[in-house]
Design a protein around this motif. Sequence first.
Motif, PDB file in Angstrom:
ATOM      1  N   ASP A  14      -0.200 -17.446  13.589  1.00  6.84           N
ATOM      2  CA  ASP A  14      -0.519 -18.874  13.675  1.00  6.84           C
ATOM      3  C   ASP A  14      -2.036 -19.101  13.717  1.00  6.84           C
ATOM      4  O   ASP A  14      -2.548 -20.029  13.103  1.00  6.84           O
ATOM      5  CB  ASP A  14       0.139 -19.513  14.904  1.00  6.84           C
ATOM      6  CG  ASP A  14       1.637 -19.696  14.753  1.00  6.84           C
ATOM      7  OD1 ASP A  14       2.135 -19.694  13.604  1.00  6.84           O
ATOM      8  OD2 ASP A  14       2.326 -19.833  15.792  1.00  6.84           O
ATOM      9  N   LYS A  69       3.309 -13.344  16.446  1.00  5.85           N
ATOM     10  CA  LYS A  69       3.552 -14.735  16.028  1.00  5.85           C
ATOM     11  C   LYS A  69       2.358 -15.614  16.390  1.00  5.85           C
ATOM     12  O   LYS A  69       1.914 -16.447  15.599  1.00  5.85           O
ATOM     13  CB  LYS A  69       4.847 -15.261  16.674  1.00  5.85           C
ATOM     14  CG  LYS A  69       5.129 -16.731  16.370  1.00  5.85           C
ATOM     15  CD  LYS A  69       5.319 -17.007  14.885  1.00  5.85           C
ATOM     16  CE  LYS A  69       5.773 -18.420  14.615  1.00  5.85           C
ATOM     17  NZ  LYS A  69       4.757 -19.293  14.077  1.00  5.85           N
ATOM     18  N   GLN A  70       1.835 -15.410  17.569  1.00  3.11           N
ATOM     19  CA  GLN A  70       0.655 -16.166  18.003  1.00  3.11           C
ATOM     20  C   GLN A  70      -0.527 -15.872  17.080  1.00  3.11           C
ATOM     21  O   GLN A  70      -1.259 -16.776  16.679  1.00  3.11           O
ATOM     22  CB  GLN A  70       0.284 -15.715  19.422  1.00  3.11           C
ATOM     23  CG  GLN A  70       0.088 -16.792  20.406  1.00  3.11           C
ATOM     24  CD  GLN A  70      -0.282 -16.179  21.755  1.00  3.11           C
ATOM     25  OE1 GLN A  70      -0.064 -15.009  22.046  1.00  3.11           O
ATOM     26  NE2 GLN A  70      -0.858 -17.008  22.585  1.00  3.11           N
ATOM     27  N   ASP A  87      -6.593 -22.517   6.981  1.00  2.72           N
ATOM     28  CA  ASP A  87      -6.651 -23.963   6.791  1.00  2.72           C
ATOM     29  C   ASP A  87      -8.076 -24.486   6.991  1.00  2.72           C
ATOM     30  O   ASP A  87      -8.514 -25.381   6.274  1.00  2.72           O
ATOM     31  CB  ASP A  87      -5.684 -24.646   7.751  1.00  2.72           C
ATOM     32  CG  ASP A  87      -5.625 -26.148   7.537  1.00  2.72           C
ATOM     33  OD1 ASP A  87      -5.235 -26.580   6.427  1.00  2.72           O
ATOM     34  OD2 ASP A  87      -5.982 -26.901   8.475  1.00  2.72           O
ATOM     35  N   GLU A 106       7.722 -22.297   9.998  1.00  2.00           N
ATOM     36  CA  GLU A 106       6.891 -23.499   9.989  1.00  2.00           C
ATOM     37  C   GLU A 106       5.453 -23.102  10.299  1.00  2.00           C
ATOM     38  O   GLU A 106       5.198 -22.296  11.201  1.00  2.00           O
ATOM     39  CB  GLU A 106       7.397 -24.486  11.043  1.00  2.00           C
ATOM     40  CG  GLU A 106       6.663 -25.787  11.056  1.00  2.00           C
ATOM     41  CD  GLU A 106       7.236 -26.774  12.066  1.00  2.00           C
ATOM     42  OE1 GLU A 106       6.468 -27.657  12.482  1.00  2.00           O
ATOM     43  OE2 GLU A 106       8.404 -26.638  12.440  1.00  2.00           O
ATOM     44  N   VAL A 107       4.530 -23.660   9.561  1.00  2.00           N
ATOM     45  CA  VAL A 107       3.109 -23.377   9.778  1.00  2.00           C
ATOM     46  C   VAL A 107       2.578 -24.398  10.777  1.00  2.00           C
ATOM     47  O   VAL A 107       2.593 -25.596  10.514  1.00  2.00           O
ATOM     48  CB  VAL A 107       2.330 -23.446   8.445  1.00  2.00           C
ATOM     49  CG1 VAL A 107       0.845 -23.191   8.696  1.00  2.00           C
ATOM     50  CG2 VAL A 107       2.892 -22.445   7.447  1.00  2.00           C
ATOM     51  N   ASN A 108       2.133 -23.904  11.936  1.00  2.00           N
ATOM     52  CA  ASN A 108       1.607 -24.767  12.996  1.00  2.00           C
ATOM     53  C   ASN A 108       0.086 -24.777  12.932  1.00  2.00           C
ATOM     54  O   ASN A 108      -0.562 -23.805  13.281  1.00  2.00           O
ATOM     55  CB  ASN A 108       2.053 -24.279  14.374  1.00  2.00           C
ATOM     56  CG  ASN A 108       3.549 -24.269  14.507  1.00  2.00           C
ATOM     57  OD1 ASN A 108       4.216 -25.229  14.129  1.00  2.00           O
ATOM     58  ND2 ASN A 108       4.105 -23.184  15.023  1.00  2.00           N
ATOM     59  N   LEU A 109      -0.483 -25.883  12.456  1.00  2.00           N
ATOM     60  CA  LEU A 109      -1.944 -25.960  12.331  1.00  2.00           C
ATOM     61  C   LEU A 109      -2.561 -26.809  13.413  1.00  2.00           C
ATOM     62  O   LEU A 109      -2.068 -27.694  13.935  1.00  2.00           O
ATOM     63  CB  LEU A 109      -2.331 -26.501  10.957  1.00  2.00           C
ATOM     64  CG  LEU A 109      -1.800 -25.670   9.784  1.00  2.00           C
ATOM     65  CD1 LEU A 109      -2.115 -26.353   8.469  1.00  2.00           C
ATOM     66  CD2 LEU A 109      -2.448 -24.301   9.819  1.00  2.00           C
ATOM     67  N   LYS A 161      -4.381 -21.067  10.898  1.00  2.00           N
ATOM     68  CA  LYS A 161      -5.374 -22.094  11.234  1.00  2.00           C
ATOM     69  C   LYS A 161      -6.725 -21.756  10.621  1.00  2.00           C
ATOM     70  O   LYS A 161      -7.410 -22.629  10.069  1.00  2.00           O
ATOM     71  CB  LYS A 161      -5.480 -22.215  12.762  1.00  2.00           C
ATOM     72  CG  LYS A 161      -6.577 -23.143  13.254  1.00  2.00           C
ATOM     73  CD  LYS A 161      -6.149 -24.584  13.216  1.00  2.00           C
ATOM     74  CE  LYS A 161      -7.148 -25.486  13.894  1.00  2.00           C
ATOM     75  NZ  LYS A 161      -8.183 -26.007  13.013  1.00  2.00           N
TER      76      LYS A 161
END
Length: 114
Positions: free
Chosen positions: A8, A4-5, A15, A111-114, A12
């Motif tokens: 993410d 998961k880390q 992005d 959820e996408v954590n940017l 990033k």
Amino acid sequence: MESKQFVDQIAKACDDKRAEGIVILDMQEVSLMADYFLICDGSNERQVQAIAREVKDVADKEAIDVKRMEGFDQARWVLVDLGNVVCHIFHQDERHYYNLEKLWGDAPQLEVNL
């Protein structure tokens, strides 16, 4: 590093290269292929390749083997297999055609954590 880390971190990186429509699917209860699928798109072939290169660079930095990278030369759909995370980088036209989010509709979207 936990899957998961890592996904993410990959989100990033995508992005940072201006990938659009970043989606993370939790595949753990749906498929044995991977824990997570990351799906995104770029507006042209050069951008798709830049995103794929950035994903590979992040994996290298984290000492995670890229098991397979397919489609890089054509840059219409680049698949980067990172073991527990599979990254699908589409040209925007191809993404709408293949619609992986619908194909894997049973998989929860994170959820996408940017």
